[in-house]
Enzyme design. Sequence first.
Site, PDB file in Angstrom:
ATOM      1  N   ASN A  46       0.806  -1.228   0.000  1.00 53.21           N
ATOM      2  CA  ASN A  46       0.000   0.000   0.000  1.00 53.21           C
ATOM      3  C   ASN A  46       0.839   1.278   0.000  1.00 53.21           C
ATOM      4  O   ASN A  46       0.298   2.381  -0.073  1.00 53.21           O
ATOM      5  CB  ASN A  46      -0.991  -0.013   1.164  1.00 53.21           C
ATOM      6  CG  ASN A  46      -2.092  -1.038   0.929  1.00 53.21           C
ATOM      7  OD1 ASN A  46      -2.234  -1.564  -0.179  1.00 53.21           O
ATOM      8  ND2 ASN A  46      -2.859  -1.340   1.958  1.00 53.21           N
ATOM      9  N   ASP A  82      -6.875  -3.950   8.153  1.00 50.76           N
ATOM     10  CA  ASP A  82      -6.149  -4.969   7.383  1.00 50.76           C
ATOM     11  C   ASP A  82      -5.535  -6.063   8.262  1.00 50.76           C
ATOM     12  O   ASP A  82      -4.962  -7.024   7.742  1.00 50.76           O
ATOM     13  CB  ASP A  82      -5.046  -4.310   6.538  1.00 50.76           C
ATOM     14  CG  ASP A  82      -5.627  -3.464   5.417  1.00 50.76           C
ATOM     15  OD1 ASP A  82      -6.815  -3.631   5.088  1.00 50.76           O
ATOM     16  OD2 ASP A  82      -4.880  -2.624   4.863  1.00 50.76           O
ATOM     17  N   ARG A 116      -1.998 -11.122  -4.394  1.00 55.63           N
ATOM     18  CA  ARG A 116      -2.139  -9.673  -4.567  1.00 55.63           C
ATOM     19  C   ARG A 116      -1.329  -8.919  -3.518  1.00 55.63           C
ATOM     20  O   ARG A 116      -0.892  -7.800  -3.771  1.00 55.63           O
ATOM     21  CB  ARG A 116      -3.611  -9.259  -4.423  1.00 55.63           C
ATOM     22  CG  ARG A 116      -4.480  -9.775  -5.517  1.00 55.63           C
ATOM     23  CD  ARG A 116      -5.855  -9.219  -5.377  1.00 55.63           C
ATOM     24  NE  ARG A 116      -5.793  -7.762  -5.406  1.00 55.63           N
ATOM     25  CZ  ARG A 116      -6.851  -6.971  -5.336  1.00 55.63           C
ATOM     26  NH1 ARG A 116      -8.037  -7.493  -5.242  1.00 55.63           N
ATOM     27  NH2 ARG A 116      -6.720  -5.666  -5.378  1.00 55.63           N
ATOM     28  N   CYS A 164     -16.681  -3.736  -4.023  1.00 57.01           N
ATOM     29  CA  CYS A 164     -15.783  -4.884  -3.987  1.00 57.01           C
ATOM     30  C   CYS A 164     -16.194  -5.786  -2.840  1.00 57.01           C
ATOM     31  O   CYS A 164     -17.149  -5.485  -2.112  1.00 57.01           O
ATOM     32  CB  CYS A 164     -14.325  -4.457  -3.890  1.00 57.01           C
ATOM     33  SG  CYS A 164     -13.745  -4.188  -2.239  1.00 57.01           S
TER      34      CYS A 164
HETATM   35  N1  EPU Z   1     -14.813   6.024   1.600  1.00 56.35           N
HETATM   36  C1  EPU Z   1     -15.891   6.712   1.114  1.00 56.35           C
HETATM   37  N2  EPU Z   1     -15.712   7.578   0.061  1.00 56.35           N
HETATM   38  C2  EPU Z   1     -14.490   7.777  -0.509  1.00 56.35           C
HETATM   39  C3  EPU Z   1     -13.369   7.059  -0.010  1.00 56.35           C
HETATM   40  C4  EPU Z   1     -13.560   6.187   1.057  1.00 56.35           C
HETATM   41  O1  EPU Z   1     -17.007   6.573   1.605  1.00 56.35           O
HETATM   42  O2  EPU Z   1     -14.372   8.557  -1.443  1.00 56.35           O
HETATM   43  C5  EPU Z   1     -14.989   5.135   2.760  1.00 56.35           C
HETATM   44  C6  EPU Z   1     -14.660   3.663   2.456  1.00 56.35           C
HETATM   45  O3  EPU Z   1     -15.748   3.004   1.866  1.00 56.35           O
HETATM   46  C7  EPU Z   1     -14.298   3.146   3.834  1.00 56.35           C
HETATM   47  C8  EPU Z   1     -13.589   4.353   4.475  1.00 56.35           C
HETATM   48  O4  EPU Z   1     -14.003   5.483   3.727  1.00 56.35           O
HETATM   49  O5  EPU Z   1     -15.454   2.851   4.560  1.00 56.35           O
HETATM   50  C9  EPU Z   1     -12.070   4.305   4.466  1.00 56.35           C
HETATM   51  O6  EPU Z   1     -11.602   3.819   3.216  1.00 56.35           O
HETATM   52  P1  EPU Z   1     -10.254   4.299   2.561  1.00 56.35           P
HETATM   53  O7  EPU Z   1     -10.551   5.255   1.463  1.00 56.35           O
HETATM   54  O8  EPU Z   1      -9.296   4.760   3.617  1.00 56.35           O
HETATM   55  O9  EPU Z   1      -9.724   2.938   1.920  1.00 56.35           O
HETATM   56  P2  EPU Z   1      -8.858   2.812   0.610  1.00 56.35           P
HETATM   57  O10 EPU Z   1      -8.000   3.992   0.465  1.00 56.35           O
HETATM   58  O11 EPU Z   1      -9.717   2.403  -0.524  1.00 56.35           O
HETATM   59  C10 EPU Z   1      -6.775   1.679   1.743  1.00 56.35           C
HETATM   60  C11 EPU Z   1      -5.991   0.412   1.580  1.00 56.35           C
HETATM   61  C12 EPU Z   1      -6.832  -0.758   2.079  1.00 56.35           C
HETATM   62  C13 EPU Z   1      -7.163  -0.516   3.554  1.00 56.35           C
HETATM   63  C14 EPU Z   1      -7.873   0.837   3.706  1.00 56.35           C
HETATM   64  C15 EPU Z   1      -8.152   1.209   5.145  1.00 56.35           C
HETATM   65  C16 EPU Z   1      -4.586   0.900  -0.314  1.00 56.35           C
HETATM   66  C17 EPU Z   1      -4.241   0.638  -1.727  1.00 56.35           C
HETATM   67  N3  EPU Z   1      -5.647   0.250   0.171  1.00 56.35           N
HETATM   68  O12 EPU Z   1      -7.964   1.545   0.962  1.00 56.35           O
HETATM   69  O13 EPU Z   1      -6.026  -1.919   1.964  1.00 56.35           O
HETATM   70  O14 EPU Z   1      -7.964  -1.533   4.034  1.00 56.35           O
HETATM   71  O15 EPU Z   1      -7.082   1.881   3.117  1.00 56.35           O
HETATM   72  O16 EPU Z   1      -6.974   1.252   5.872  1.00 56.35           O
HETATM   73  O17 EPU Z   1      -3.898   1.647   0.364  1.00 56.35           O
HETATM   74  C18 EPU Z   1      -5.595  -4.236   1.788  1.00 56.35           C
HETATM   75  O18 EPU Z   1      -4.384  -3.971   1.671  1.00 56.35           O
HETATM   76  O19 EPU Z   1      -5.998  -5.424   1.983  1.00 56.35           O
HETATM   77  C19 EPU Z   1      -6.579  -3.158   1.719  1.00 56.35           C
HETATM   78  C20 EPU Z   1      -7.869  -3.383   1.482  1.00 56.35           C
END
Ligand code: EPU
Length: 430
Positions: free
Chosen positions: A23, A317, A409, A125
């Site tokens: 990440n 995670d 992944r 997802c």
């Molecule tokens: N959310 C919204 N709107 C947005 C963006 C996020 O409602 O525009 C919500 C999401 O649905 C969730 C919350 O905000 O309920 C937080 O999500 P976040 O945006 O922080 O997640 P992400 O950026 O999509 C990253 C990691 C994930 C990890 C999450 C939380 C990366 C590439 N992915 O996802 O990693 O679980 O932050 O820490 O950095 C994994 O590695 O297995 C993985 C899923």
Amino acid sequence: MDKIVIAGGQRLRGEIQVSGAKNAALPLLASSLLSTGASTWHNVPNLNDVSTMGKLLRRLGCEVSSASDATADGQDTLIIHPYRVEKAGFTAPYELVKTMRASVLVLGPLAARYGRARVSLPGGCAIGARPIDMHLRALEAMGAQISLDHGYVDLSVPHGRLRGSNIVFDVPTVTGTENILMAAALARGRSVIENAAREPEVEELAIVLNKMGARIQGAGTAVIQVEGVEELHPIEHAILPDRIEAGTFLVAAAIAGDDVLVKDCRPEHLDAVMAKLRTSGVRMEIEEGGIRVFGNRDLDIQAVDVTTQPHPGFPTDMQAQFMVLACCAHGQSVIKETIFENRFMHVPELSRMGADIHIDGRVAIIRGRRPLAGATVMATDLRASASLVLAGLVAKGRTEVLRVYHLDRGYERIERKLRAIGAHIERVEA
Ligand code: EPU
């Protein structure tokens, strides 16, 4: 399709190496789009998500080449040169975005450097709806015009350059903060990002952007300030170790280890995970080379309650992996998932192995010390699959984990790493 086969009950002992962080790698590789020349990335983990990002960057007109890296323990080096992005059409196609949501990380850099982007909407997802509305609203506040067209985000920036803005996220979003950080780095004027994600990977991105010439302060806190600059230059950088892979190995060592050194991790990124392990009675020591876990043969682990939170809270995670620890613990543990609405897919599979877990909405109640028995299991996401591997290490008999592509992944050669410390685990090619 490959599967992982585990004969449970072996004791783990020795040293296990942590790879570069998935990440962190994904936003960092995407940030190559911002620079005026070829950036060199060391310690790049060899993961399917990373190769998807490589494919996407090629598709966007970058030259992506790899080199073997003598200085970083044989791990991969990637050189990324955004040399013909203007000619490539600025499109992140559905075929790639559907396999990896983090593809959306090209949106910020494309908007900032080229003023154009066409990126497929990721859709829902397995772990939740995961919209990107906060990314889009923030880019609009910075002057981007965005429309949705046949499942694609069509973005253009009138006059070519984003303007700095005050962004307040409703909840901290990791990739949202990263996208806006990259966008703000090249915007005209000053941006302030409030309620920013504080994850170490966000901080790492800011460090890297500053190395490229950006002017960012406050990353790692909830308020980040960015003075936009005219240009960012290429750099060379080694990606930080993966705290979630390290945390997964800490749990493996706690439930099945005698004496395991989780090598080359950063303990300061694992505070919440280590605090919970300590509460449950796991003995650990921080050493120069990593974290040593002294497992105990009597599995004298105590129940522990966990609520997932944005960093520095307990990471979502690591929730699935902790569920397996709870299955091995004395007493009843309560695990609450607050980040994603559907992140308990490992529970029915763990139950098939004999675990006693009751789900009530976003809360799982685990009664520990029910004997786990090997079974054929599968999960629909990465961390859930990792938890099934952990369960297989302590279950009696043979466990087969199907759909290994989820593991690939985010975990680099997990079966080889665990085998090297004594697990009876192998990948069986179908
Ligand atoms: N959310 C919204 N709107 C947005 C963006 C996020 O409602 O525009 C919500 C999401 O649905 C969730 C919350 O905000 O309920 C937080 O999500 P976040 O945006 O922080 O997640 P992400 O950026 O999509 C990253 C990691 C994930 C990890 C999450 C939380 C990366 C590439 N992915 O996802 O990693 O679980 O932050 O820490 O950095 C994994 O590695 O297995 C993985 C899923």
